[in-house]
Design a protein around this motif. Sequence first.
Motif, PDB file in Angstrom:
ATOM      1  N   LYS A 362       0.866  -1.172   0.000  1.00 58.16           N
ATOM      2  CA  LYS A 362       0.000   0.000   0.000  1.00 58.16           C
ATOM      3  C   LYS A 362       0.899   1.216   0.000  1.00 58.16           C
ATOM      4  N   LEU A 363       0.606   2.158  -0.877  1.00 59.83           N
ATOM      5  CA  LEU A 363       1.410   3.370  -0.954  1.00 59.83           C
ATOM      6  C   LEU A 363       0.444   4.520  -1.184  1.00 59.83           C
ATOM      7  N   ASP A 364       0.512   5.521  -0.301  1.00 60.45           N
ATOM      8  CA  ASP A 364      -0.346   6.697  -0.444  1.00 60.45           C
ATOM      9  C   ASP A 364      -1.829   6.337  -0.494  1.00 60.45           C
ATOM     10  N   GLY A 365      -2.238   5.406   0.331  1.00 64.11           N
ATOM     11  CA  GLY A 365      -3.650   5.050   0.412  1.00 64.11           C
ATOM     12  C   GLY A 365      -4.126   4.078  -0.652  1.00 64.11           C
ATOM     13  N   THR A 405      10.748  -2.294 -14.415  1.00 67.52           N
ATOM     14  CA  THR A 405      11.010  -3.732 -14.293  1.00 67.52           C
ATOM     15  C   THR A 405      11.345  -4.381 -15.642  1.00 67.52           C
ATOM     16  N   GLN A 406      11.230  -3.597 -16.753  1.00 64.95           N
ATOM     17  CA  GLN A 406      11.386  -4.206 -18.084  1.00 64.95           C
ATOM     18  C   GLN A 406      12.836  -4.455 -18.474  1.00 64.95           C
ATOM     19  N   MET A 407      13.747  -3.575 -18.077  1.00 68.24           N
ATOM     20  CA  MET A 407      15.121  -3.630 -18.580  1.00 68.24           C
ATOM     21  C   MET A 407      15.898  -4.865 -18.121  1.00 68.24           C
ATOM     22  N   ASP A 408      15.566  -5.374 -16.948  1.00 66.43           N
ATOM     23  CA  ASP A 408      16.331  -6.532 -16.454  1.00 66.43           C
ATOM     24  C   ASP A 408      15.420  -7.511 -15.724  1.00 66.43           C
ATOM     25  N   TYR A 409      14.161  -7.552 -16.178  1.00 63.13           N
ATOM     26  CA  TYR A 409      13.180  -8.454 -15.574  1.00 63.13           C
ATOM     27  C   TYR A 409      13.267  -8.403 -14.044  1.00 63.13           C
ATOM     28  N   SER A 410      12.992  -7.198 -13.551  1.00 61.67           N
ATOM     29  CA  SER A 410      12.894  -6.995 -12.102  1.00 61.67           C
ATOM     30  C   SER A 410      14.174  -7.423 -11.375  1.00 61.67           C
ATOM     31  N   HIS A 411      15.291  -6.949 -11.927  1.00 56.02           N
ATOM     32  CA  HIS A 411      16.606  -7.282 -11.376  1.00 56.02           C
ATOM     33  C   HIS A 411      16.806  -8.809 -11.311  1.00 56.02           C
ATOM     34  N   VAL A 412      16.373  -9.437 -12.405  1.00 56.35           N
ATOM     35  CA  VAL A 412      16.527 -10.891 -12.559  1.00 56.35           C
ATOM     36  C   VAL A 412      15.888 -11.635 -11.379  1.00 56.35           C
ATOM     37  N   THR A 413      14.604 -11.368 -11.182  1.00 56.18           N
ATOM     38  CA  THR A 413      13.887 -12.044 -10.095  1.00 56.18           C
ATOM     39  C   THR A 413      12.445 -12.338 -10.494  1.00 56.18           C
ATOM     40  N   GLN A 414      11.833 -13.104  -9.622  1.00 59.48           N
ATOM     41  CA  GLN A 414      10.384 -13.248  -9.619  1.00 59.48           C
ATOM     42  C   GLN A 414       9.860 -12.486  -8.406  1.00 59.48           C
ATOM     43  N   THR A 415       8.639 -11.965  -8.513  1.00 60.34           N
ATOM     44  CA  THR A 415       8.037 -11.251  -7.387  1.00 60.34           C
ATOM     45  C   THR A 415       8.065 -12.126  -6.136  1.00 60.34           C
ATOM     46  N   GLY A 416       8.567 -11.565  -5.044  1.00 58.76           N
ATOM     47  CA  GLY A 416       8.580 -12.314  -3.787  1.00 58.76           C
ATOM     48  C   GLY A 416       7.567 -11.721  -2.824  1.00 58.76           C
ATOM     49  N   PHE A 417       7.924 -10.560  -2.267  1.00 55.55           N
ATOM     50  CA  PHE A 417       6.995  -9.866  -1.370  1.00 55.55           C
ATOM     51  C   PHE A 417       7.421  -8.412  -1.273  1.00 55.55           C
ATOM     52  N   PHE A 418       6.633  -7.610  -0.579  1.00 62.54           N
ATOM     53  CA  PHE A 418       6.929  -6.186  -0.433  1.00 62.54           C
ATOM     54  C   PHE A 418       7.011  -5.815   1.039  1.00 62.54           C
ATOM     55  N   ILE A 419       7.818  -4.797   1.331  1.00 65.36           N
ATOM     56  CA  ILE A 419       7.879  -4.256   2.688  1.00 65.36           C
ATOM     57  C   ILE A 419       7.570  -2.769   2.552  1.00 65.36           C
ATOM     58  N   THR A 420       6.525  -2.316   3.192  1.00 68.02           N
ATOM     59  CA  THR A 420       6.194  -0.895   3.124  1.00 68.02           C
ATOM     60  C   THR A 420       6.800  -0.201   4.331  1.00 68.02           C
ATOM     61  N   VAL A 421       7.651   0.784   4.077  1.00 69.71           N
ATOM     62  CA  VAL A 421       8.292   1.508   5.169  1.00 69.71           C
ATOM     63  C   VAL A 421       7.731   2.919   5.194  1.00 69.71           C
ATOM     64  N   GLU A 422       7.026   3.224   6.278  1.00 70.78           N
ATOM     65  CA  GLU A 422       6.517   4.588   6.423  1.00 70.78           C
ATOM     66  C   GLU A 422       7.577   5.394   7.134  1.00 70.78           C
ATOM     67  N   GLY A 423       8.338   6.149   6.362  1.00 72.18           N
ATOM     68  CA  GLY A 423       9.451   6.900   6.923  1.00 72.18           C
ATOM     69  C   GLY A 423       9.020   8.268   7.416  1.00 72.18           C
ATOM     70  N   THR A 424       9.890   8.906   8.214  1.00 73.20           N
ATOM     71  CA  THR A 424       9.580  10.250   8.703  1.00 73.20           C
ATOM     72  C   THR A 424       9.690  11.265   7.570  1.00 73.20           C
ATOM     73  N   VAL A 425      10.447  10.946   6.520  1.00 73.39           N
ATOM     74  CA  VAL A 425      10.593  11.861   5.385  1.00 73.39           C
ATOM     75  C   VAL A 425       9.769  11.390   4.188  1.00 73.39           C
ATOM     76  N   THR A 473      13.905   7.326   8.108  1.00 76.08           N
ATOM     77  CA  THR A 473      13.355   8.405   7.281  1.00 76.08           C
ATOM     78  C   THR A 473      12.673   7.861   6.026  1.00 76.08           C
ATOM     79  N   GLY A 474      12.989   6.626   5.652  1.00 76.15           N
ATOM     80  CA  GLY A 474      12.429   6.053   4.429  1.00 76.15           C
ATOM     81  C   GLY A 474      13.194   6.465   3.181  1.00 76.15           C
ATOM     82  N   GLU A 475      14.267   7.253   3.354  1.00 76.22           N
ATOM     83  CA  GLU A 475      15.029   7.717   2.188  1.00 76.22           C
ATOM     84  C   GLU A 475      15.977   6.628   1.688  1.00 76.22           C
ATOM     85  N   PHE A 476      16.265   6.672   0.389  1.00 72.50           N
ATOM     86  CA  PHE A 476      17.277   5.763  -0.150  1.00 72.50           C
ATOM     87  C   PHE A 476      18.138   6.533  -1.123  1.00 72.50           C
TER      88      PHE A 476
END
Length: 749
Positions: A362-365, A405-425, A473-476
């Motif tokens: 979930k991102l932004d509702g 995800t097109q250029m390298d097929y999702s960094h050469v992976t299959q979908t696994g799972f997601f982690i949503t990090v609600e950062g302060t920034v 902060t959620g920044e990368f």
Amino acid sequence: MFMSGGGDSAVSAVLLPVNSVRGKTMTFTVRRSPRRWGPLVAATLFALASAGHASPGSAAVDETQAQPELQTAADVTNADGLETLVSDYETRIPTEYTIDSWEPFAEALTAAADVVEDDSASESEVADAKTELQTAAEELEVLQSTFATITNNTFWKDTAGNPIYSQGGGVFKFGDTYYWYGVHYRGAESYLANPTKKYDDQVSFVSIPVYSSQDLVNWKFENDIATTSTSLGRLGGTMGDAGWIGRLGVAYNENTGKYVLPVQMWHPAHEGGVLFLQGNSPTGAFTFGNFQPQIVNSPTQATGDQTVFTDEDGQDYLIFSNSEGRARAFVSKLRSSDSLYAEPAVEIGRDSSGREGNAMFKLDGKYYMCASDLHGWNTSVNYCLDSTQDRIQGDYTDYYTMPGTQMDYSHVTQTGFFITVEGTVQDTVIYAGDRWADFAWNGIGYNQWVPITKEGTGIRFHSMSQWQFNATTGEFRVAPGNNYILNPDIQADRIIVSNVVGWTRTGSGGVTNVNGGANGSRFALQVSNGSGVRQQMQVPAGTYTLGLHTKGSGRVTVTGADGTVHTLNVSSSSGWTKRELTGIVLPAGTATVTVTGGSGNLIADQFSLVRQGGTDPGSATRHEAEGSGATCTGTIDANHTGYSGSGFCNGANADNAYAEFTVQASAAGTASLSLRYANGGTTGRPGDLIVNGSIVATTAFASTGSWTGWTTQSVTVQLRAGANTVRWDPTTADGLPNVDYLDVAQAAD
Ligand code: GCU
Ligand code: CA
């Protein structure tokens, strides 16, 4: 929750139709690839249903499967889990958090400690105290936070230096801690031991490990919460009898105060379904809770693929595809009374070509469900759909390809799972990709994680080989060691193609990928005389090094956004030869890497375009205080838990009792030194920091409240190329605090 005995016989009664169906399905064998049993189950059941046999998907399953397993004497109390939580939280140091966030947490902690002490506390009082404590802990705001480096295309290790064997699971936040659950398969060990071959169908179940982390980068192994000897309760036997264990996730049930793990299982006697395990603490042993062969509204028994998604209100859902063909995507609520049953599912998407690896974030509702192609652990783009009414079980868009995800097929992976990090920034979603491919020689490492952010009205996948993340902060940011070339190892396609994904053909001659890459890898790129490929990428300004391995002859150029062409001429070689072009000055903007064949073919592999200034400066090198390169004026002790490695340096209480490390620097320049220490005294234990004989700083080493309260203090210094001595010399007669390790991170340029 205590259950009366009535449920058990009702459950076995309803299992009868399943068993009788099973009697007709003797063609099943565990030797089959687990990826194929889904459609096979369905096909067989369909055949039996048409022949007039009962299908296990009858409505009766809904009511009667609702009865959870009887609790055994060993787990009638959930208080031991609360006790574990309280003693963990008692090690938190108040000064590391904002006062506003600390106060409610401290209150919840005191209240929870009282419940632990109270022998007459009921199950629901314990559950409430646990929920309140976790909620308060989740609200804790860290005062200082740092970036930690995620390096893909490697086999990850835990904080003790052991391989992380965790696949097809999920990361869940309970309180202020992330827990990572997955499956340890025997094949993962084989693959780690020799990554230059394919391991088909080596999916025998070893255990479900759990790791904990606060920064989502450094993972501490906690426990194997289920193993081959975990009992399957009323089903009889143990998890070791299952033919397949996978695709699991964990939910916390506020009502029972228990952690529930829905696991995809295929069992020779019971076929496919969701196995629910439960435990009193996120890291304790989990026991049998329930087995649900079919979820109402799904056309077939068992799930195709599945993950757990927890919404902001704490409600947990099973996100899954049906086993037959995997065309339909479903969201099913986990029953709120105990989370041991998946309620009738709502279909949110359909694609006749089949989608698997279904996972939600979930991102932004907005809710997003993404999945991969259906071709058995292969790599693929991510196909997503998103909620149009901000309701998880409401309407969704059609499937679209997630940008990036097109250029390298999702960094050469299959979908696994997601982690949503609600950062302060900012809010960032981490895409946790699985590179299992039957543990198949398809690039190194099982886990590839990259960030996803909002972009315009949509989302974007940021494929990077190395990046840094700040979990507070959620920044990368891109890490200095990042390789800007995508699909650099020509591994993403996994079949022979004439349009290699990520690379655009130039000229009309022959281009293909061929078997037999450099260093035992699986594929390489082959371009014939005069023909070639190119790839464009966005780079920050800097000086870069291009690297690749080649056979044959040709030319590789890097063209900067300013039009300057940097050329690497590749002279002919019959064996694999490493080539490098250094000092490539690129302005910020689009750079183009072009590969052209010379007379004969050019075969090329393992491309890299990395900024100069230390090959891997973003990731710190750890020096344990008890290690051979360190000097401890005192004793190496191990009596206060929480240290890394095999112990820590307990310096003598004297003003000359220093701790010293020898630190290698690949180049002269700035480095960040982070010393992990514990100071259980009431006052600071300051020390002079002496680098190569000169005092460069004084560090305060404030009290950490207890000798098990470990924290890190960082200082930026200049290092010279080669060996450096880094010493902390105490300035008072108390000596130094206890010293665990020194992390050294060299800065870029
Ligand atoms: C205690 C503690 C030691 C510590 C010492 C000190 O003895 O157990 O680990 O080093 O205090 O004050 O330095
Ligand atoms: Ca000491």
